[in-house]
Design an enzyme around this catalytic site. Structure first.
Site, mmCIF file in Angstrom:
data_model
loop_
_atom_site.group_PDB
_atom_site.id
_atom_site.type_symbol
_atom_site.label_atom_id
_atom_site.label_comp_id
_atom_site.label_asym_id
_atom_site.label_seq_id
_atom_site.Cartn_x
_atom_site.Cartn_y
_atom_site.Cartn_z
ATOM 1 C CB CYS A 161 -0.946 -0.007 1.192
ATOM 2 S SG CYS A 161 -1.920 -1.515 1.278
ATOM 3 C CG HIS A 300 -2.482 4.280 5.284
ATOM 4 N ND1 HIS A 300 -2.244 4.165 3.928
ATOM 5 C CD2 HIS A 300 -2.663 3.005 5.734
ATOM 6 C CE1 HIS A 300 -2.288 2.893 3.572
ATOM 7 N NE2 HIS A 300 -2.532 2.166 4.645
ATOM 8 C CD GLU A 311 -2.990 7.471 9.262
ATOM 9 O OE1 GLU A 311 -3.886 6.683 8.901
ATOM 10 O OE2 GLU A 311 -2.433 8.281 8.483
ATOM 11 C CE LYS A 332 -5.501 4.364 1.351
ATOM 12 N NZ LYS A 332 -4.661 5.412 1.962
ATOM 13 C CG HIS A 337 -6.264 0.932 0.141
ATOM 14 N ND1 HIS A 337 -5.170 1.313 -0.611
ATOM 15 C CD2 HIS A 337 -5.769 0.554 1.353
ATOM 16 C CE1 HIS A 337 -4.075 1.180 0.126
ATOM 17 N NE2 HIS A 337 -4.404 0.734 1.319
ATOM 18 C CG PHE A 397 -1.016 -5.589 4.531
ATOM 19 C CD1 PHE A 397 -1.374 -4.953 5.697
ATOM 20 C CD2 PHE A 397 -2.003 -6.279 3.839
ATOM 21 C CE1 PHE A 397 -2.674 -5.001 6.178
ATOM 22 C CE2 PHE A 397 -3.306 -6.331 4.304
ATOM 23 C CZ PHE A 397 -3.647 -5.688 5.474
#
Lengths: 418, 96
Positions: A161, A300, A311, A332, A337, A397
């Site tokens: 990502c 994010h 976050e 997002k 995403h 990830f």
């Protein structure tokens, strides 16, 4: 170190094609998320997706189109938009000093899916001759180089990502250090295939369908968030040294001020406050600015339970009390995403937000989560702001955390720059 | 009786969206957007369409006519070609 200007931007996205259109949609709070209409929809638990309105045949002649996976199609169209936007016809440029830096997490998902279906599903031993060429991860970057006759490095980054944040950061480094004059940087992703969607579904990170309005299913920072929605598209930017841009009279949309990378080492998927803090701190250091200089953040903000709380804690750790005064946008919620392309899209949206003095909204924030108690610009854009410096967070990830520091075109340079 | 040329043209019009008038026997494949790599894919599609198996070796064909002659020569060979590695499962004699 040289200042690095952004002189061109191109977008193919669930919010529309072209940077301006995507930004207008985000500013208006429109969602590109919907229930996917596909032959395999009935085999998905939550058939949500954020699709791009895109037909490759509108952009490529059939012989070429047959060689391009959807991810390469997206990349090529976004790159051409960016080059045109930058008026980047460099007749006198040393093309060996122009590079391509592209991030993609899943690469050519459709080509992989098609090949496996042929071999395992149809039990055929005949697989298409272009399978390797379409499926290789570096195909999108290579095609951009071919299309625009760019002979410097054409590099592909795959860090899930954060892929396109890493790509932009690496391009920034090359241009800032003088190794390149110009870089085409960004990301592309086309993950909305049956195999890819089922794999993500199995990971239990995807959002449930909102029972009232499926377009509201991605709810970052909301107490009732249930996961992310996969999206597709590409965003590409033209980066060049500030002096190079000024000398040729190029439009300057903003500036890449820095990039910080740091890796979580605790778990392959679980985010860590420490890793995210380290990336943000490294980003600030690379830009030679203090946390107090940050005016806004593009989070994010995936909408997964794990990410958004971590976050929030990480932003507080870096910004201290100022964290509560800084608008934090999770776009997002609208474009989904885009995995390896998402950071580049968010970079484009953030640069335009600074240009327009806007904080983009975090949509569908219906129920504030006590663990996510920052100013997330809930449900409507905030206008009339002065925003000169932003962070754009991307946490992946695999633990590859990447944070870009972005500056507005009108921002005065810090003393560290020539 | 459908000729190999007609069958090839049908593929090029349907799958490559080329105009029939561009498909003269003398037309260079490169001018149609089909380079040496594209030729490999075209022949793969021809195998499917004509229900034949071509030899695995790469071939260098420059024009539409070259492709037709290449295919016709293989089709004309006896089925014994299978045993000699020619790989013809069945001749691509027109069935329609």
């Amino acid at each position: 170190m040289r200042r690095v200007a952004v002189t061109g931007m191109g977008v193919v996205s669930p919010l529309g094609n072209g940077a301006s259109q995507a930004f207008a949609q985000a500013r208006a709070g429109h969602s590109g998320v919907h229930c996917l209409q596909a032959s395999f929809t009935d085999r998905l638990t939550a058939p949500l997706a954020a699709t791009a309105s895109f037909n490759g045949a509108d952009h490529f002649e059939p012989p070429k189109l047959r060689m391009l996976d959807r991810v390469s199609q997206f990349a090529l169209v976004a790159a051409s938009q960016a080059v045109a936007d930058a008026r980047a016809d460099f007749p006198q440029a040393d093309r060996g000093r122009v590079g391509v830096f592209l991030g993609t997490g899943m690469g050519a998902s459709q080509t992989s899916d098609d090949g496996y279906k042929t071999l395992y599903g149809d039990r055929s031993d005949r697989i298409k001759p272009f399978t390797v060429l379409m499926g290789m991860h570096n195909a999108p970057a290579a095609w951009i180089g071919i299309e625009h006759d760019l002979r410097g490095p054409a590099l592909t980054y795959s860090t899930a990502c954060s892929s396109s944040a890493v790509a932009i950061g690496e391009a920034w480094l090359r241009v800032a250090h003088g190794a390149l004059d110009v870089a085409i940087a960004g990301g592309a992703e086309a993950p909305l295939t049956f195999g890819s969607l089922k794999a993500w579904e199995a990971l239990h990170t995807l959002a449930a369908v909102d029972p009232v309005d499926p377009s509201c299913s991605c709810k970052p920072f909301s107490a009732n968030r249930s996961g992310m929605v996969l999206g597709e598209g590409a965003a590409m930017l033209v980066l060049e040294s500030w002096d190079h841009a000024v000398a040729r009279g190029a439009p300057i949309h903003g500036e890449i001020l820095g990039c910080g990378l740091a890796t979580d080492v605790g778990h392959i998927t679980r985010p860590s406050v420490e890793g995210q803090v380290a990336a943000m701190v490294a980003a600030l250091q690379s830009a030679s600015i203090e946390a107090s200089a940050i005016d806004a953040i593009n989070a994010h903000g995936t909408g997964t339970p794990a990410n958004d709380a971590v976050e929030t804690a990480a932003i507080k750790a870096v910004l201290g009390q100022r964290a509560y005064q800084v608008p934090i946008s999770a776009t997002k919620s609208m474009h989904g995403h885009l995995l390896g392309a998402t950071a580049a899209l968010e970079c484009v949206l953030s640069l335009l937000a600074m240009q327009e003095g806007v904080a983009l909204p975090t949509m569908h924030l219906q129920a504030p989560d006590p663990l996510c108690d920052l100013d997330c610009v809930a449900n409507a854009a905030r206008e009339g702001l002065t925003v000169h410096t932003m962070l754009s967070n991307s946490f992946a990830f695999g633990g590859t955390n990447a944070v870009l520091v972005l500056g507005s075109a009108s921002r005065a340079p810090s003393s560290g720059w020539s | 009786m459908t000729t190999t040329y007609e069958q090839l043209c049908a593929i090029l019009v349907r799958d490559y969206q080329l105009q029939p008038e561009a498909l003269a026997l003398t037309a260079p494949l490169e001018d149609l957007g089909i380079d040496s790599l594209g030729l490999a894919e075209l022949l793969f599609n021809v195998e499917d369409e004509l229900r034949i198996t071509l030899p695995p070796e790469a071939v260098d064909l420059e024009t539409v006519g070259d492709v037709v002659r290449y295919l016709d020569e293989l089709i004309a060979k006896p089925l014994a070609g299978v045993a000699t590695g020619m790989g013809l499962e069945q001749p691509a004699r027109p069935s329609a």
